[in-house]
Scaffold this motif. Structure first.
Motif, PDB file in Angstrom:
ATOM      1  N   LYS A  41       0.844  -1.187   0.000  1.00 36.21           N
ATOM      2  CA  LYS A  41       0.000   0.000   0.000  1.00 36.21           C
ATOM      3  C   LYS A  41       0.886   1.246   0.000  1.00 36.21           C
ATOM      4  CE  LYS A  41      -3.882  -2.206   2.252  1.00 36.21           C
ATOM      5  NZ  LYS A  41      -4.839  -2.126   3.362  1.00 36.21           N
ATOM      6  N   ARG A  42       0.298   2.391  -0.414  1.00 31.65           N
ATOM      7  CA  ARG A  42       1.092   3.602  -0.584  1.00 31.65           C
ATOM      8  C   ARG A  42       0.738   4.742   0.355  1.00 31.65           C
ATOM      9  NH1 ARG A  42       1.198   4.202  -7.150  1.00 31.65           N
ATOM     10  NH2 ARG A  42       2.473   2.368  -7.539  1.00 31.65           N
ATOM     11  N   SER A  43      -0.368   4.660   1.060  1.00 33.16           N
ATOM     12  CA  SER A  43      -0.818   5.839   1.799  1.00 33.16           C
ATOM     13  C   SER A  43       0.165   6.299   2.868  1.00 33.16           C
ATOM     14  CB  SER A  43      -2.205   5.613   2.395  1.00 33.16           C
ATOM     15  OG  SER A  43      -2.183   4.553   3.301  1.00 33.16           O
ATOM     16  N   GLU A  44       0.841   5.373   3.547  1.00 35.55           N
ATOM     17  CA  GLU A  44       1.793   5.785   4.581  1.00 35.55           C
ATOM     18  C   GLU A  44       2.928   6.618   3.996  1.00 35.55           C
ATOM     19  OE1 GLU A  44       3.229   2.791   7.243  1.00 35.55           O
ATOM     20  OE2 GLU A  44       1.222   1.981   7.571  1.00 35.55           O
ATOM     21  N   ALA A  45       3.374   6.271   2.794  1.00 36.57           N
ATOM     22  CA  ALA A  45       4.470   7.002   2.157  1.00 36.57           C
ATOM     23  C   ALA A  45       3.995   8.315   1.538  1.00 36.57           C
ATOM     24  CB  ALA A  45       5.122   6.130   1.081  1.00 36.57           C
ATOM     25  N   ASN A  46       2.684   8.498   1.417  1.00 38.91           N
ATOM     26  CA  ASN A  46       2.130   9.696   0.789  1.00 38.91           C
ATOM     27  C   ASN A  46       1.306  10.518   1.771  1.00 38.91           C
ATOM     28  OD1 ASN A  46       2.729   9.567  -2.247  1.00 38.91           O
ATOM     29  ND2 ASN A  46       2.141   7.485  -1.736  1.00 38.91           N
ATOM     30  N   THR A  47       1.727  10.509   3.021  1.00 38.20           N
ATOM     31  CA  THR A  47       1.026  11.256   4.062  1.00 38.20           C
ATOM     32  C   THR A  47       1.935  12.353   4.594  1.00 38.20           C
ATOM     33  OG1 THR A  47      -0.272   9.327   4.686  1.00 38.20           O
ATOM     34  CG2 THR A  47      -0.115  11.073   6.309  1.00 38.20           C
ATOM     35  N   SER A  48       1.355  13.535   4.725  1.00 30.36           N
ATOM     36  CA  SER A  48       2.066  14.669   5.302  1.00 30.36           C
ATOM     37  C   SER A  48       1.164  15.277   6.363  1.00 30.36           C
ATOM     38  CB  SER A  48       2.397  15.697   4.218  1.00 30.36           C
ATOM     39  OG  SER A  48       3.026  16.822   4.791  1.00 30.36           O
ATOM     40  N   THR A  52      -3.426  12.844   3.493  1.00 29.57           N
ATOM     41  CA  THR A  52      -2.978  11.724   2.662  1.00 29.57           C
ATOM     42  C   THR A  52      -3.434  12.008   1.238  1.00 29.57           C
ATOM     43  OG1 THR A  52      -3.182  10.177   4.489  1.00 29.57           O
ATOM     44  CG2 THR A  52      -3.094   9.238   2.288  1.00 29.57           C
ATOM     45  N   HIS A  53      -2.513  11.892   0.304  1.00 30.55           N
ATOM     46  CA  HIS A  53      -2.853  12.168  -1.096  1.00 30.55           C
ATOM     47  C   HIS A  53      -4.002  11.260  -1.527  1.00 30.55           C
ATOM     48  CE1 HIS A  53      -2.485  12.760  -5.388  1.00 30.55           C
ATOM     49  NE2 HIS A  53      -1.787  13.845  -5.105  1.00 30.55           N
ATOM     50  N   PRO A  54      -5.058  11.826  -2.140  1.00 32.76           N
ATOM     51  CA  PRO A  54      -6.233  11.023  -2.513  1.00 32.76           C
ATOM     52  C   PRO A  54      -5.924   9.837  -3.425  1.00 32.76           C
ATOM     53  CG  PRO A  54      -6.721  13.364  -2.694  1.00 32.76           C
ATOM     54  CD  PRO A  54      -5.249  13.248  -2.411  1.00 32.76           C
ATOM     55  N   SER A  55      -4.965   9.997  -4.326  1.00 31.40           N
ATOM     56  CA  SER A  55      -4.667   8.866  -5.216  1.00 31.40           C
ATOM     57  C   SER A  55      -4.052   7.698  -4.442  1.00 31.40           C
ATOM     58  CB  SER A  55      -3.751   9.298  -6.369  1.00 31.40           C
ATOM     59  OG  SER A  55      -2.487   9.685  -5.884  1.00 31.40           O
ATOM     60  N   ALA A  56      -3.293   8.008  -3.372  1.00 30.27           N
ATOM     61  CA  ALA A  56      -2.727   6.942  -2.550  1.00 30.27           C
ATOM     62  C   ALA A  56      -3.829   6.220  -1.791  1.00 30.27           C
ATOM     63  CB  ALA A  56      -1.699   7.510  -1.584  1.00 30.27           C
TER      64      ALA A  56
END
Length: 80
Positions: A41-48, A52-56
């Motif tokens: 999954k990608r959400s952890e790497a795309n969270t600030s 969380t970036h919607p595409s993640a």
């Protein structure tokens, strides 16, 4: 038609030297032997912060949906 229905159709057209329950046990064992590894999954790497970036998020939901479909078909998803 799902895979079990396909199996039942195949089985009904055969004259096998085993009961339906024995054949179904073999079929279930063959399904259990299949294990699929899904991408991470990608959400952890795309969270600030709290964002969380919607595409993640959508990507992660798609991974979860794939896992659900595979599990429904009797296929093991690695890591679950």
């Amino acid at each position: 038609m799902n895979s079990q229905e396909l199996f039942e159709k195949w089985y009904s057209g055969r004259r096998l030297n085993m009961t339906y329950s024995a054949a179904l046990e073999v079929w279930n064992a063959s399904r259990a032997a299949i294990e699929i590894e899904l991408p991470p999954k990608r959400s952890e790497a795309n969270t600030s912060g709290n964002f969380t970036h919607p595409s993640a998020t959508a990507y992660d939901e798609a991974i979860d949906n794939c896992a659900d479909v595979l599990n429904d078909a009797g296929i093991t998803v690695k890591g679950e």
